[in-house]
Design a protein around this motif. Structure first.
Motif, PDB file in Angstrom:
ATOM      1  N   ILE A  14     -41.608 131.363  43.066  1.00  0.00           N
ATOM      2  CA  ILE A  14     -42.159 131.385  44.418  1.00  0.00           C
ATOM      3  C   ILE A  14     -41.328 132.290  45.315  1.00  0.00           C
ATOM      4  O   ILE A  14     -40.117 132.104  45.454  1.00  0.00           O
ATOM      5  CB  ILE A  14     -42.191 129.953  45.002  1.00  0.00           C
ATOM      6  CG1 ILE A  14     -43.009 129.038  44.085  1.00  0.00           C
ATOM      7  CG2 ILE A  14     -42.757 129.951  46.417  1.00  0.00           C
ATOM      8  CD1 ILE A  14     -42.822 127.562  44.377  1.00  0.00           C
ATOM      9  N   VAL A  15     -41.986 133.263  45.925  1.00  0.00           N
ATOM     10  CA  VAL A  15     -41.334 134.147  46.893  1.00  0.00           C
ATOM     11  C   VAL A  15     -41.677 133.632  48.279  1.00  0.00           C
ATOM     12  O   VAL A  15     -42.832 133.681  48.721  1.00  0.00           O
ATOM     13  CB  VAL A  15     -41.801 135.604  46.714  1.00  0.00           C
ATOM     14  CG1 VAL A  15     -41.114 136.512  47.727  1.00  0.00           C
ATOM     15  CG2 VAL A  15     -41.529 136.085  45.289  1.00  0.00           C
ATOM     16  N   LEU A  16     -40.682 133.101  48.976  1.00  0.00           N
ATOM     17  CA  LEU A  16     -40.869 132.444  50.273  1.00  0.00           C
ATOM     18  C   LEU A  16     -40.311 133.311  51.386  1.00  0.00           C
ATOM     19  O   LEU A  16     -39.134 133.657  51.387  1.00  0.00           O
ATOM     20  CB  LEU A  16     -40.171 131.077  50.276  1.00  0.00           C
ATOM     21  CG  LEU A  16     -40.116 130.315  51.592  1.00  0.00           C
ATOM     22  CD1 LEU A  16     -41.519 129.964  52.090  1.00  0.00           C
ATOM     23  CD2 LEU A  16     -39.274 129.050  51.453  1.00  0.00           C
ATOM     24  N   ASN A  17     -41.168 133.663  52.342  1.00  0.00           N
ATOM     25  CA  ASN A  17     -40.749 134.478  53.481  1.00  0.00           C
ATOM     26  C   ASN A  17     -40.033 133.603  54.502  1.00  0.00           C
ATOM     27  O   ASN A  17     -40.581 132.603  54.972  1.00  0.00           O
ATOM     28  CB  ASN A  17     -41.970 135.134  54.128  1.00  0.00           C
ATOM     29  CG  ASN A  17     -41.588 136.169  55.169  1.00  0.00           C
ATOM     30  OD1 ASN A  17     -40.472 136.198  55.662  1.00  0.00           O
ATOM     31  ND2 ASN A  17     -42.532 137.032  55.503  1.00  0.00           N
ATOM     32  N   ALA A  18     -38.817 133.990  54.856  1.00  0.00           N
ATOM     33  CA  ALA A  18     -38.021 133.220  55.812  1.00  0.00           C
ATOM     34  C   ALA A  18     -38.141 133.744  57.231  1.00  0.00           C
ATOM     35  O   ALA A  18     -37.362 133.374  58.108  1.00  0.00           O
ATOM     36  CB  ALA A  18     -36.550 133.241  55.397  1.00  0.00           C
ATOM     37  N   GLY A  19     -39.141 134.573  57.494  1.00  0.00           N
ATOM     38  CA  GLY A  19     -39.249 135.216  58.796  1.00  0.00           C
ATOM     39  C   GLY A  19     -39.554 134.280  59.946  1.00  0.00           C
ATOM     40  O   GLY A  19     -39.450 134.660  61.107  1.00  0.00           O
ATOM     41  N   SER A  20     -39.951 133.024  59.673  1.00  0.00           N
ATOM     42  CA  SER A  20     -40.342 132.118  60.749  1.00  0.00           C
ATOM     43  C   SER A  20     -39.164 131.376  61.370  1.00  0.00           C
ATOM     44  O   SER A  20     -39.341 130.575  62.268  1.00  0.00           O
ATOM     45  CB  SER A  20     -41.356 131.093  60.205  1.00  0.00           C
ATOM     46  OG  SER A  20     -40.824 130.450  59.062  1.00  0.00           O
ATOM     47  N   GLY A  21     -37.951 131.618  60.886  1.00  0.00           N
ATOM     48  CA  GLY A  21     -36.779 130.947  61.443  1.00  0.00           C
ATOM     49  C   GLY A  21     -36.192 129.950  60.462  1.00  0.00           C
ATOM     50  O   GLY A  21     -36.890 129.405  59.605  1.00  0.00           O
ATOM     51  N   ALA A  22     -34.886 129.674  60.608  1.00  0.00           N
ATOM     52  CA  ALA A  22     -34.168 128.862  59.630  1.00  0.00           C
ATOM     53  C   ALA A  22     -34.713 127.444  59.529  1.00  0.00           C
ATOM     54  O   ALA A  22     -34.921 126.925  58.426  1.00  0.00           O
ATOM     55  CB  ALA A  22     -32.685 128.843  59.981  1.00  0.00           C
ATOM     56  N   ALA A  23     -34.947 126.793  60.674  1.00  0.00           N
ATOM     57  CA  ALA A  23     -35.388 125.394  60.649  1.00  0.00           C
ATOM     58  C   ALA A  23     -36.751 125.257  59.983  1.00  0.00           C
ATOM     59  O   ALA A  23     -36.952 124.391  59.121  1.00  0.00           O
ATOM     60  CB  ALA A  23     -35.427 124.844  62.072  1.00  0.00           C
ATOM     61  N   ARG A  28     -40.274 124.151  55.151  1.00  0.00           N
ATOM     62  CA  ARG A  28     -41.257 124.596  54.174  1.00  0.00           C
ATOM     63  C   ARG A  28     -40.695 124.531  52.758  1.00  0.00           C
ATOM     64  O   ARG A  28     -41.376 124.091  51.825  1.00  0.00           O
ATOM     65  CB  ARG A  28     -41.709 126.030  54.492  1.00  0.00           C
ATOM     66  CG  ARG A  28     -42.567 126.130  55.754  1.00  0.00           C
ATOM     67  CD  ARG A  28     -42.901 127.567  56.074  1.00  0.00           C
ATOM     68  NE  ARG A  28     -43.788 127.646  57.229  1.00  0.00           N
ATOM     69  CZ  ARG A  28     -44.180 128.770  57.799  1.00  0.00           C
ATOM     70  NH1 ARG A  28     -43.759 129.928  57.313  1.00  0.00           N
ATOM     71  NH2 ARG A  28     -44.988 128.759  58.835  1.00  0.00           N
ATOM     72  N   ARG A  29     -39.457 124.948  52.609  1.00  0.00           N
ATOM     73  CA  ARG A  29     -38.834 124.905  51.288  1.00  0.00           C
ATOM     74  C   ARG A  29     -38.747 123.467  50.780  1.00  0.00           C
ATOM     75  O   ARG A  29     -39.052 123.187  49.611  1.00  0.00           O
ATOM     76  CB  ARG A  29     -37.447 125.534  51.343  1.00  0.00           C
ATOM     77  CG  ARG A  29     -36.752 125.560  49.999  1.00  0.00           C
ATOM     78  CD  ARG A  29     -35.501 126.406  50.040  1.00  0.00           C
ATOM     79  NE  ARG A  29     -34.993 126.639  48.694  1.00  0.00           N
ATOM     80  CZ  ARG A  29     -34.175 127.632  48.380  1.00  0.00           C
ATOM     81  NH1 ARG A  29     -33.790 128.505  49.303  1.00  0.00           N
ATOM     82  NH2 ARG A  29     -33.755 127.779  47.136  1.00  0.00           N
ATOM     83  N   ALA A  30     -38.346 122.550  51.663  1.00  0.00           N
ATOM     84  CA  ALA A  30     -38.230 121.148  51.271  1.00  0.00           C
ATOM     85  C   ALA A  30     -39.588 120.574  50.878  1.00  0.00           C
ATOM     86  O   ALA A  30     -39.683 119.790  49.917  1.00  0.00           O
ATOM     87  CB  ALA A  30     -37.623 120.339  52.415  1.00  0.00           C
ATOM     88  N   ALA A  31     -40.649 120.964  51.594  1.00  0.00           N
ATOM     89  CA  ALA A  31     -41.988 120.467  51.276  1.00  0.00           C
ATOM     90  C   ALA A  31     -42.434 120.947  49.893  1.00  0.00           C
ATOM     91  O   ALA A  31     -43.010 120.181  49.102  1.00  0.00           O
ATOM     92  CB  ALA A  31     -42.977 120.922  52.345  1.00  0.00           C
ATOM     93  N   ILE A  32     -42.173 122.216  49.588  1.00  0.00           N
ATOM     94  CA  ILE A  32     -42.540 122.767  48.276  1.00  0.00           C
ATOM     95  C   ILE A  32     -41.753 122.067  47.174  1.00  0.00           C
ATOM     96  O   ILE A  32     -42.309 121.628  46.157  1.00  0.00           O
ATOM     97  CB  ILE A  32     -42.284 124.284  48.241  1.00  0.00           C
ATOM     98  CG1 ILE A  32     -43.209 125.007  49.225  1.00  0.00           C
ATOM     99  CG2 ILE A  32     -42.484 124.830  46.829  1.00  0.00           C
ATOM    100  CD1 ILE A  32     -42.852 126.472  49.432  1.00  0.00           C
ATOM    101  N   GLU A  33     -40.445 121.941  47.376  1.00  0.00           N
ATOM    102  CA  GLU A  33     -39.594 121.330  46.355  1.00  0.00           C
ATOM    103  C   GLU A  33     -39.977 119.885  46.097  1.00  0.00           C
ATOM    104  O   GLU A  33     -39.966 119.430  44.941  1.00  0.00           O
ATOM    105  CB  GLU A  33     -38.122 121.422  46.786  1.00  0.00           C
ATOM    106  CG  GLU A  33     -37.571 122.841  46.764  1.00  0.00           C
ATOM    107  CD  GLU A  33     -36.148 122.919  47.289  1.00  0.00           C
ATOM    108  OE1 GLU A  33     -35.723 121.957  47.973  1.00  0.00           O
ATOM    109  OE2 GLU A  33     -35.469 123.932  47.012  1.00  0.00           O
ATOM    110  N   ALA A  34     -40.320 119.139  47.144  1.00  0.00           N
ATOM    111  CA  ALA A  34     -40.651 117.722  46.981  1.00  0.00           C
ATOM    112  C   ALA A  34     -41.860 117.538  46.069  1.00  0.00           C
ATOM    113  O   ALA A  34     -41.854 116.682  45.171  1.00  0.00           O
ATOM    114  CB  ALA A  34     -40.909 117.081  48.344  1.00  0.00           C
TER     115      ALA A  34
END
Length: 318
Positions: A14-23, A28-34
């Motif tokens: 999964i290539v996840l764009n971090a452009g929306s800000g760290a928080a 989003r990363r936590a939701a995908i991982e869960a």
């Protein structure tokens, strides 16, 4: 088109764009991982925090996906989805999308949920369907490509969104501002399906997305892009007031009722700039502004993207 189901345990890169800000990125990363950990699915998340490196990182993940029999996935807006899909096409990888942009034409067209958790669940139950892409000078696009006023509108919209926030209202007001300012018209020669068209226009827009055509009211005018064609749209030379009325008609889904627009479908088209020859043109390709050299070669390529589409029970309407 034929469909196949990927291996139940195929890894997801999964290539996840971090452009929306760290928080927001962490959320989003936590939701995908869960979801993926609960499903026992192997995965790797590649975080892109520098837009200049997205092509390089997407290519590296595509190479891994091809070697490991994995699925390449993009999580982000249309630009991110385009960059990762481009590598999926080049490497022959199955491709999944977790759309997170403002308009999400690509995801909505294919029934992919906008809610991230729902989209990941849908991805786990999805099947592969070959879908059409468009190309301009070899550069792929999933939604649209354009030259002229539209790239300028996108640049202004991104500037205003950075200043005032990302919302449809900001996008609409930014577009209105751009339309009322003076702008140059292009002189173009189009050759498509054995016919030649000469026109002056503020912008040439080429769409590969039926939902976008439906929303502006043009599905009865332009052939269905799902049948192997792209849709070309170009406003005729009109004053600012009529241009604003044209845009208003588009917002209301009434473009089929106007005579101020040239619209047709095609599989291949060459666009020349007779006055300037091999001119470098500013273009917008799935929301990314870049420069292309005329003549421009547009082509519809059926079945080139191996897209994971939701099962009927998971799909959402656009």
């Amino acid at each position: 088109m034929p469909t196949t189901t990927p291996a139940p345990d195929a890894p997801l890169y999964i290539v996840l764009n971090a452009g929306s800000g760290a928080a927001e990125t962490d959320e989003r990363r936590a939701a995908i991982e869960a979801v993926l950990r609960a499903a026992g699915r192997r995965f790797h998340i590649e975080l892109v925090d520098d837009p200049e490196r997205i092509d390089q990182q997407a290519k590296a993940q595509a190479e891994r996906a091809r070697a490991d029999g994995a699925i390449l996935v993009a999580a982000g807006g249309d630009g991110t989805i385009n960059a990762v899909a481009r590598q999926a096409v080049e490497h022959g990888c199955p491709f999944g999308a977790l759309p997170q942009g403002t308009f999400n034409y690509f995801g909505r067209t294919h029934g992919i949920p906008q809610d991230l958790t729902d989209a990941v669940h849908a991805l786990l139950r999805a099947s592969v369907r070959p879908v059409q892409i468009g190309t301009v000078n070899g550069r792929i696009f999933l939604v649209n490509a354009s030259i002229g006023l539209y790239p300028k509108l996108l640049e202004e919209r991104e500037h205003d969104k950075r200043q005032f926030g990302r919302s449809r209202l900001v996008a609409a007001l930014s577009a209105l501002k751009t339309l009322v300012l003076p702008h140059r018209r292009l002189r173009l020669s189009l050759e498509a399906e054995g016919k030649e068209i000469h026109l002056r226009t503020s912008t040439l827009f080429v769409g590969n997305n039926r939902l976008q055509m439906e929303q502006v009211g043009l599905t009865d005018v332009t052939p269905a892009v799902a049948d192997g064609e792209l849709a070309a749209l170009a406003p005729k030379p009109v004053g600012r007031l009529r241009m604003l009325l044209l845009m208003a008609r588009g917002a209301l889904g009434l473009l089929a009722d106007t005579d101020d627009l040239v619209a047709f479908g095609f599989r291949r088209m060459t666009v020349r700039t007779p006055r300037y020859g091999r001119k470098r043109l500013k273009a917008a390709v799935d929301g990314e502004v870049l420069h292309l050299t005329a003549p421009l070669q547009f082509e519809a390529l059926a079945g080139k993207l191996l897209l994971l589409v939701p099962a009927p029970g998971d799909a959402v309407s656009g």
